[in-house]
Design a protein around this motif. Structure first.
Motif, PDB file in Angstrom:
ATOM      1  N   PRO A  60      22.166  53.182  11.530  1.00  0.00           N
ATOM      2  CA  PRO A  60      21.964  53.088  10.081  1.00  0.00           C
ATOM      3  C   PRO A  60      22.634  51.854   9.473  1.00  0.00           C
ATOM      4  CG  PRO A  60      22.591  55.308  10.702  1.00  0.00           C
ATOM      5  CD  PRO A  60      22.774  54.447  11.925  1.00  0.00           C
ATOM      6  N   GLU A  61      21.864  51.153   8.672  1.00  0.00           N
ATOM      7  CA  GLU A  61      22.334  49.944   7.997  1.00  0.00           C
ATOM      8  C   GLU A  61      23.112  50.323   6.735  1.00  0.00           C
ATOM      9  OE1 GLU A  61      20.183  46.260   5.572  1.00  0.00           O
ATOM     10  OE2 GLU A  61      18.984  47.948   6.281  1.00  0.00           O
ATOM     11  N   THR A  62      24.236  49.660   6.495  1.00  0.00           N
ATOM     12  CA  THR A  62      24.968  49.831   5.247  1.00  0.00           C
ATOM     13  C   THR A  62      24.311  48.944   4.200  1.00  0.00           C
ATOM     14  OG1 THR A  62      27.041  50.287   6.406  1.00  0.00           O
ATOM     15  CG2 THR A  62      27.210  49.613   4.100  1.00  0.00           C
ATOM     16  N   VAL A  63      23.954  49.554   3.075  1.00  0.00           N
ATOM     17  CA  VAL A  63      23.317  48.796   1.997  1.00  0.00           C
ATOM     18  C   VAL A  63      24.144  48.954   0.727  1.00  0.00           C
ATOM     19  CG1 VAL A  63      20.975  48.902   2.927  1.00  0.00           C
ATOM     20  CG2 VAL A  63      21.772  50.704   1.423  1.00  0.00           C
ATOM     21  N   THR A  64      24.195  47.904  -0.041  1.00  0.00           N
ATOM     22  CA  THR A  64      24.876  47.925  -1.329  1.00  0.00           C
ATOM     23  C   THR A  64      23.812  48.087  -2.396  1.00  0.00           C
ATOM     24  OG1 THR A  64      26.637  46.504  -0.483  1.00  0.00           O
ATOM     25  CG2 THR A  64      26.398  46.649  -2.879  1.00  0.00           C
ATOM     26  N   ILE A  65      23.970  49.119  -3.203  1.00  0.00           N
ATOM     27  CA  ILE A  65      22.979  49.449  -4.219  1.00  0.00           C
ATOM     28  C   ILE A  65      23.589  49.215  -5.597  1.00  0.00           C
ATOM     29  CG2 ILE A  65      21.590  51.317  -5.199  1.00  0.00           C
ATOM     30  CD1 ILE A  65      21.308  52.450  -2.367  1.00  0.00           C
ATOM     31  N   ASP A  66      22.877  48.460  -6.426  1.00  0.00           N
ATOM     32  CA  ASP A  66      23.313  48.214  -7.795  1.00  0.00           C
ATOM     33  C   ASP A  66      23.253  49.510  -8.599  1.00  0.00           C
ATOM     34  OD1 ASP A  66      23.690  45.476  -7.347  1.00  0.00           O
ATOM     35  OD2 ASP A  66      21.609  45.020  -7.868  1.00  0.00           O
ATOM     36  N   LEU A 161      20.727  52.546  -8.760  1.00  0.00           N
ATOM     37  CA  LEU A 161      19.322  52.224  -9.004  1.00  0.00           C
ATOM     38  C   LEU A 161      18.513  52.420  -7.720  1.00  0.00           C
ATOM     39  CD1 LEU A 161      19.883  48.996 -11.101  1.00  0.00           C
ATOM     40  CD2 LEU A 161      19.195  51.243 -11.951  1.00  0.00           C
ATOM     41  N   THR A 162      17.270  52.753  -7.872  1.00  0.00           N
ATOM     42  CA  THR A 162      16.403  52.967  -6.714  1.00  0.00           C
ATOM     43  C   THR A 162      16.189  51.650  -5.970  1.00  0.00           C
ATOM     44  OG1 THR A 162      15.280  54.765  -7.861  1.00  0.00           O
ATOM     45  CG2 THR A 162      14.139  53.783  -5.978  1.00  0.00           C
ATOM     46  N   PRO A 163      16.528  51.621  -4.678  1.00  0.00           N
ATOM     47  CA  PRO A 163      16.287  50.400  -3.900  1.00  0.00           C
ATOM     48  C   PRO A 163      14.788  50.067  -3.857  1.00  0.00           C
ATOM     49  CG  PRO A 163      17.684  51.927  -2.685  1.00  0.00           C
ATOM     50  CD  PRO A 163      17.167  52.667  -3.880  1.00  0.00           C
ATOM     51  N   VAL A 164      14.486  48.800  -3.795  1.00  0.00           N
ATOM     52  CA  VAL A 164      13.090  48.339  -3.788  1.00  0.00           C
ATOM     53  C   VAL A 164      12.298  48.990  -2.644  1.00  0.00           C
ATOM     54  CG1 VAL A 164      11.607  46.302  -3.552  1.00  0.00           C
ATOM     55  CG2 VAL A 164      13.665  46.185  -4.956  1.00  0.00           C
ATOM     56  N   SER A 165      12.960  49.289  -1.532  1.00  0.00           N
ATOM     57  CA  SER A 165      12.264  49.919  -0.396  1.00  0.00           C
ATOM     58  C   SER A 165      11.678  51.279  -0.767  1.00  0.00           C
ATOM     59  CB  SER A 165      13.214  50.073   0.797  1.00  0.00           C
ATOM     60  OG  SER A 165      14.294  50.945   0.464  1.00  0.00           O
ATOM     61  N   ASN A 166      12.138  51.884  -1.858  1.00  0.00           N
ATOM     62  CA  ASN A 166      11.642  53.194  -2.278  1.00  0.00           C
ATOM     63  C   ASN A 166      10.817  53.129  -3.566  1.00  0.00           C
ATOM     64  OD1 ASN A 166      12.978  54.178  -0.067  1.00  0.00           O
ATOM     65  ND2 ASN A 166      14.008  55.819  -1.150  1.00  0.00           N
ATOM     66  N   TRP A 167      10.283  51.947  -3.870  1.00  0.00           N
ATOM     67  CA  TRP A 167       9.362  51.813  -4.993  1.00  0.00           C
ATOM     68  C   TRP A 167       7.955  52.073  -4.462  1.00  0.00           C
ATOM     69  CZ3 TRP A 167      10.591  47.047  -8.534  1.00  0.00           C
ATOM     70  CH2 TRP A 167      11.907  47.132  -8.999  1.00  0.00           C
ATOM     71  N   LEU A 168       7.334  53.117  -4.953  1.00  0.00           N
ATOM     72  CA  LEU A 168       5.985  53.484  -4.510  1.00  0.00           C
ATOM     73  C   LEU A 168       4.951  53.013  -5.526  1.00  0.00           C
ATOM     74  CD1 LEU A 168       6.651  57.163  -3.358  1.00  0.00           C
ATOM     75  CD2 LEU A 168       6.757  55.062  -1.992  1.00  0.00           C
ATOM     76  N   GLU A 169       3.811  52.584  -5.039  1.00  0.00           N
ATOM     77  CA  GLU A 169       2.729  52.165  -5.931  1.00  0.00           C
ATOM     78  C   GLU A 169       1.898  53.348  -6.413  1.00  0.00           C
ATOM     79  OE1 GLU A 169       0.429  48.869  -4.488  1.00  0.00           O
ATOM     80  OE2 GLU A 169       2.214  47.842  -3.740  1.00  0.00           O
ATOM     81  N   VAL A 170       2.007  54.471  -5.751  1.00  0.00           N
ATOM     82  CA  VAL A 170       1.238  55.660  -6.132  1.00  0.00           C
ATOM     83  C   VAL A 170       1.986  56.445  -7.207  1.00  0.00           C
ATOM     84  CG1 VAL A 170       0.156  55.863  -3.860  1.00  0.00           C
ATOM     85  CG2 VAL A 170       2.257  57.115  -4.337  1.00  0.00           C
ATOM     86  N   PRO A 171       1.267  57.192  -8.030  1.00  0.00           N
ATOM     87  CA  PRO A 171       1.953  58.055  -8.997  1.00  0.00           C
ATOM     88  C   PRO A 171       2.423  59.338  -8.310  1.00  0.00           C
ATOM     89  CG  PRO A 171      -0.411  58.232  -9.278  1.00  0.00           C
ATOM     90  CD  PRO A 171      -0.178  57.183  -8.220  1.00  0.00           C
ATOM     91  N   VAL A 172       3.630  59.762  -8.633  1.00  0.00           N
ATOM     92  CA  VAL A 172       4.151  61.041  -8.152  1.00  0.00           C
ATOM     93  C   VAL A 172       4.287  61.927  -9.390  1.00  0.00           C
ATOM     94  CG1 VAL A 172       6.019  62.245  -6.971  1.00  0.00           C
ATOM     95  CG2 VAL A 172       5.345  59.944  -6.217  1.00  0.00           C
ATOM     96  N   GLU A 173       3.223  62.674  -9.655  1.00  0.00           N
ATOM     97  CA  GLU A 173       3.176  63.513 -10.845  1.00  0.00           C
ATOM     98  C   GLU A 173       3.752  64.884 -10.524  1.00  0.00           C
ATOM     99  OE1 GLU A 173      -0.961  62.993 -11.901  1.00  0.00           O
ATOM    100  OE2 GLU A 173      -0.420  61.299 -13.204  1.00  0.00           O
ATOM    101  N   ALA A 174       5.039  64.860 -10.208  1.00  0.00           N
ATOM    102  CA  ALA A 174       5.789  66.058  -9.850  1.00  0.00           C
ATOM    103  C   ALA A 174       7.221  65.851 -10.298  1.00  0.00           C
ATOM    104  CB  ALA A 174       5.741  66.294  -8.340  1.00  0.00           C
ATOM    105  N   GLY A 175       7.905  66.952 -10.589  1.00  0.00           N
ATOM    106  CA  GLY A 175       9.297  66.871 -10.972  1.00  0.00           C
ATOM    107  C   GLY A 175       9.477  66.610 -12.452  1.00  0.00           C
TER     108      GLY A 175
END
Length: 180
Positions: A60-66, A161-175
């Motif tokens: 697992p890579e250590t990532v710094t998240i803003d 903040l959500t890392p760019v790797s978890n930005w989805l182009e699809v809508p998640v109409e849940a939650g």
């Protein structure tokens, strides 16, 4: 996990609303709690509930998240989940705090096509713990439980903040969503 996912989700929502309205540690400012009548959610949709294998990363890579307050937090990019969402294959990374890699807890932040429109613009979170693991070591990933972080209700909170790797182009109409 319950055998009645929608009923369990309804109980979770009610408990969260009660916490936000009455708990002294609620992020809802004290002067707004009397007017708080609960959060808004998309209707429960079983199509957003998945049982998935975690593609666990061997190193697992250590990532710094803003964060929302211009700070940073460190996480381990632990693995990835891939599911078919709104007719498209979508992959999101799961993280663990760098300070506690042995915890049996995964944090899955995501932004999607609803972010900034009908949901919180910085993204929403999903927490997975041991109760979300199946006997065959897969995970129940129910996107109906996506929630806005506390900073969505109160600027005094610091949220990653959500890392760019978890930005989805699809809508998640849940939650959780914003009221129309």
């Amino acid at each position: 996990m319950s055998t009645e996912p929608k009923a369990e989700w309804t109980e979770w929502r009610e408990a969260k609303d009660e916490y936000l309205k009455r708990n002294p540690h609620s992020p809802i400012p004290q002067d707004q709690r009397d007017r708080f009548d609960g959060l808004d959610y998309y209707p429960y949709d079983a199509d957003y509930r998945f049982v998935l294998a975690l593609d666990r990363f061997s190193d697992p890579e250590t990532v710094t998240i803003d964060t929302t307050t211009e700070g940073t937090q460190e996480y381990l990019r632990w693995g990835a989940f891939t599911a078919d969402i709104a007719g498209e294959s979508a992959t999101v990374h799961a993280f663990k705090p760098a300070s506690d890699p042995d915890a049996d807890h995964l944090w899955v932040p995501l932004r999607d096509a609803t972010s900034g429109d009908t949901t919180y613009g910085a993204g929403r979170y999903l927490d997975l713990d041991a109760d979300h693991r199946t006997s065959d070591d897969r995970w129940v990933v129910d996107l109906n439980y996506l929630y806005s972080p506390f900073c969505a209700y109160n600027d005094a909170y610091e949220c990653p903040l959500t890392p760019v790797s978890n930005w989805l182009e699809v809508p998640v109409e849940a939650g959780e969503r914003y009221e129309d």
